[in-house]
Motif scaffolding. Structure first.
Motif, PDB file in Angstrom:
ATOM      1  N   SER A   1      -8.509 -10.134 -11.990  1.00 19.94           N
ATOM      2  CA  SER A   1      -7.074 -10.378 -12.076  1.00 19.94           C
ATOM      3  C   SER A   1      -6.824 -11.880 -12.084  1.00 19.94           C
ATOM      4  O   SER A   1      -7.278 -12.597 -11.198  1.00 19.94           O
TER       5      SER A   1
ATOM      6  N   SER B   1      -3.656 -14.797 -12.724  1.00 24.86           N
ATOM      7  CA  SER B   1      -2.207 -14.951 -12.842  1.00 24.86           C
ATOM      8  C   SER B   1      -1.830 -15.548 -14.187  1.00 24.86           C
ATOM      9  O   SER B   1      -2.593 -16.296 -14.796  1.00 24.86           O
TER      10      SER B   1
ATOM     11  N   VAL C   1       0.240 -10.896 -13.958  1.00 24.58           N
ATOM     12  CA  VAL C   1      -1.208 -11.106 -14.003  1.00 24.58           C
ATOM     13  C   VAL C   1      -1.811 -10.426 -15.227  1.00 24.58           C
ATOM     14  O   VAL C   1      -1.250  -9.470 -15.756  1.00 24.58           O
TER      15      VAL C   1
END
Length: 120
Positions: A38, A40, A50
């Motif tokens: 993940s 951002s 994300v």
């Protein structure tokens, strides 16, 4: 300024950093599962966007951990997935609204985001 920017309560900063997202999942062994990779796209005191390697269902409650912009402090909180879009590369863009944040936590996060916006 766009119409969406006028409606926003908090400043949003485009910044890439790693985000740990753990989703509640009753089918998983311990009732949770961590999303892989993940990263951002942007963050505000109201939520974050994300890119993730795995799809997650809209409405899912997640626990989120990331380093606050312009600090060495970690943000730990909860959020609700409000939108999931497919990316051309097979990953997913996931929009998460923070939930259960105190007013003070939102103000502090907004302060650090303002620092980053003024530096960029």
């Amino acid at each position: 300024m766009s119409r969406d920017e006028c409606k926003r309560e908090f400043v949003r900063i485009n910044n890439q950093f790693n985000v740990r997202i753990v989703a509640r999942d009753e089918t998983a062994r311990y009732g949770t599962r961590e999303l892989n990779t993940s990263q951002s796209v942007n963050v505000s005191a109201g939520g974050l966007l994300v890119n993730a390697a795995e799809r997650i269902t809209s409405g899912t409650i997640v626990n989120i951990t990331f380093m606050k912009p312009n600090t060495f402090d970690f943000f730990k909180g909860s959020g609700k997935v409000v939108r999931v879009d497919d990316n051309a590369d097979g990953t997913y863009k996931i929009a998460i609204n923070f939930i259960n944040l105190s007013h003070d936590d939102k103000q502090m996060l907004d302060y650090y985001i303002h620092l980053g916006a003024n530096q960029g």
